[in-house]
Design a protein around this motif. Structure first.
Motif, mmCIF file in Angstrom:
data_model
loop_
_atom_site.group_PDB
_atom_site.id
_atom_site.type_symbol
_atom_site.label_atom_id
_atom_site.label_comp_id
_atom_site.label_asym_id
_atom_site.label_seq_id
_atom_site.Cartn_x
_atom_site.Cartn_y
_atom_site.Cartn_z
ATOM 1 N N UNK A 69 20.373 61.094 32.945
ATOM 2 C CA UNK A 69 21.390 60.047 32.966
ATOM 3 C C UNK A 69 22.700 60.769 33.217
ATOM 4 N N UNK A 70 23.335 60.465 34.335
ATOM 5 C CA UNK A 70 24.536 61.184 34.750
ATOM 6 C C UNK A 70 25.696 60.194 34.786
ATOM 7 N N UNK A 71 26.600 60.332 33.841
ATOM 8 C CA UNK A 71 27.758 59.435 33.784
ATOM 9 C C UNK A 71 28.946 60.091 34.470
ATOM 10 N N UNK A 72 29.457 59.386 35.459
ATOM 11 C CA UNK A 72 30.677 59.821 36.136
ATOM 12 C C UNK A 72 31.804 58.826 35.843
ATOM 13 N N UNK A 73 31.590 58.025 34.822
ATOM 14 C CA UNK A 73 32.574 57.015 34.429
ATOM 15 C C UNK A 73 33.722 57.680 33.675
ATOM 16 N N UNK A 80 28.726 53.234 26.537
ATOM 17 C CA UNK A 80 27.541 53.574 25.753
ATOM 18 C C UNK A 80 26.328 52.964 26.445
ATOM 19 N N UNK A 81 25.201 53.612 26.286
ATOM 20 C CA UNK A 81 23.949 53.110 26.848
ATOM 21 C C UNK A 81 23.488 51.877 26.077
ATOM 22 N N UNK A 82 22.763 50.983 26.739
ATOM 23 C CA UNK A 82 22.213 49.837 26.013
ATOM 24 C C UNK A 82 21.213 50.316 24.950
ATOM 25 N N UNK A 83 21.149 49.589 23.849
ATOM 26 C CA UNK A 83 20.321 50.015 22.712
ATOM 27 C C UNK A 83 18.850 50.172 23.092
ATOM 28 N N UNK A 84 18.338 49.342 23.989
ATOM 29 C CA UNK A 84 16.925 49.461 24.352
ATOM 30 C C UNK A 84 16.636 50.815 24.997
ATOM 31 N N UNK A 85 17.578 51.351 25.771
ATOM 32 C CA UNK A 85 17.377 52.631 26.433
ATOM 33 C C UNK A 85 17.473 53.781 25.428
ATOM 34 N N UNK A 86 18.367 53.653 24.461
ATOM 35 C CA UNK A 86 18.501 54.660 23.406
ATOM 36 C C UNK A 86 17.230 54.670 22.546
ATOM 37 N N UNK A 87 16.734 53.493 22.192
ATOM 38 C CA UNK A 87 15.512 53.404 21.395
ATOM 39 C C UNK A 87 14.331 54.022 22.142
ATOM 40 N N UNK A 96 12.229 62.477 26.855
ATOM 41 C CA UNK A 96 13.611 62.402 26.384
ATOM 42 C C UNK A 96 14.530 62.778 27.544
ATOM 43 N N UNK A 97 15.421 61.882 27.939
ATOM 44 C CA UNK A 97 16.284 62.207 29.082
ATOM 45 C C UNK A 97 17.388 63.200 28.702
ATOM 46 N N UNK A 98 17.882 63.882 29.698
ATOM 47 C CA UNK A 98 19.073 64.706 29.543
ATOM 48 C C UNK A 98 20.256 63.851 29.973
ATOM 49 N N UNK A 99 21.294 63.802 29.147
ATOM 50 C CA UNK A 99 22.474 62.993 29.431
ATOM 51 C C UNK A 99 23.617 63.929 29.825
ATOM 52 N N UNK A 100 24.119 63.737 31.027
ATOM 53 C CA UNK A 100 25.244 64.493 31.559
ATOM 54 C C UNK A 100 26.464 63.579 31.544
ATOM 55 N N UNK A 101 27.582 64.074 31.056
ATOM 56 C CA UNK A 101 28.838 63.324 31.123
ATOM 57 C C UNK A 101 29.867 64.252 31.761
ATOM 58 N N UNK A 102 30.368 63.891 32.927
ATOM 59 C CA UNK A 102 31.256 64.791 33.670
ATOM 60 C C UNK A 102 32.620 64.979 33.022
ATOM 61 N N UNK A 104 35.416 66.308 30.719
ATOM 62 C CA UNK A 104 35.585 67.492 29.884
ATOM 63 C C UNK A 104 36.671 67.303 28.839
ATOM 64 N N UNK A 105 37.438 66.233 28.961
ATOM 65 C CA UNK A 105 38.378 65.822 27.917
ATOM 66 C C UNK A 105 38.227 64.325 27.761
ATOM 67 N N UNK A 106 37.896 63.842 26.636
ATOM 68 C CA UNK A 106 37.640 64.565 25.393
ATOM 69 C C UNK A 106 36.317 65.327 25.471
ATOM 70 N N UNK A 107 36.192 66.316 24.622
ATOM 71 C CA UNK A 107 34.994 67.150 24.582
ATOM 72 C C UNK A 107 33.756 66.312 24.282
ATOM 73 N N UNK A 108 33.884 65.359 23.389
ATOM 74 C CA UNK A 108 32.777 64.461 23.038
ATOM 75 C C UNK A 108 33.199 63.028 23.307
ATOM 76 N N UNK A 109 32.407 62.340 24.113
ATOM 77 C CA UNK A 109 32.646 60.929 24.422
ATOM 78 C C UNK A 109 31.705 60.067 23.587
ATOM 79 N N UNK A 110 31.937 58.763 23.619
ATOM 80 C CA UNK A 110 31.022 57.844 22.919
ATOM 81 C C UNK A 110 29.599 58.017 23.436
ATOM 82 N N UNK A 111 29.458 58.178 24.746
ATOM 83 C CA UNK A 111 28.135 58.347 25.345
ATOM 84 C C UNK A 111 27.444 59.600 24.811
#
Length: 159
Positions: A69-73, A80-87, A96-102, A104-111
């Motif tokens: 899952x690659x977020x460029x948002x 945030x991902x829909x709950x069904x996908x997280x479950x 288990x997917x790898x989640x990429x979030x491009x 870099x600020x903030x270091x940790x996003x909600x996703x």
């Protein structure tokens, strides 16, 4: 299968990489019409929403599972991902997917927080940034990059 979120330049780069890795691609953007060019160039399927009925059915028709899952948002989207996908990510019957979030600020996003809580593998934007810098340094100079120094510099400025 790679799920790419967004439709800008970073999404285009993600689609290029996914295609090079041999992954099928599913795209989502809040404005689906913006994805036409990417589908024309890199192939793939556009979903209009992230409901289980729309996104959930796409991998079935592709005979696969979402591995990346690659977020460029933008971070400001607070996506945030829909709950069904997280479950599903927690279900041992699915990879288990790898989640990429491009970002870099903030270091940790909600996703990324959500992905970590679901025990997904995560790749932060800061990791992508320093790896890109290492590659560019080596390409431009022909020398080994000072990896540890570059990593420290990026993390000191992203956390």
């Amino acid at each position: 299968i790679a799920l790419i979120l967004g439709a800008g330049g970073a999404a285009r780069a993600a689609a290029y990489a996914a295609k090079k890795l041999g992954l099928d691609i599913i795209y989502w953007n809040r404005t689906p019409d913006k994805l036409t060019g990417m589908v024309d160039t890199f192939d793939g399927t556009v979903v209009s929403d992230l409901s289980e009925g729309s996104l959930g059915d796409a991998p079935k028709s592709m005979n696969g599972d979402i591995l990346a899952i690659i977020s460029t948002l933008p971070a400001s989207a607070e996506f945030e991902l829909p709950s069904w996908l997280v479950d599903r990510a927690k279900d041992p019957d699915f990879p288990t997917p790898t989640v990429f979030d491009v970002n870099y600020k903030p270091y940790t996003t909600k996703l990324l927080r959500q992905a970590e809580q679901a025990n997904c593998h995560v790749v932060r934007g800061s990791e992508m940034l320093w790896e890109q810098g290492v590659g560019q340094f080596q390409l431009w100079t022909g020398r080994s990059a000072p990896y540890k120094m570059m990593k420290t510099a990026v993390l000191d400025n992203c956390q």
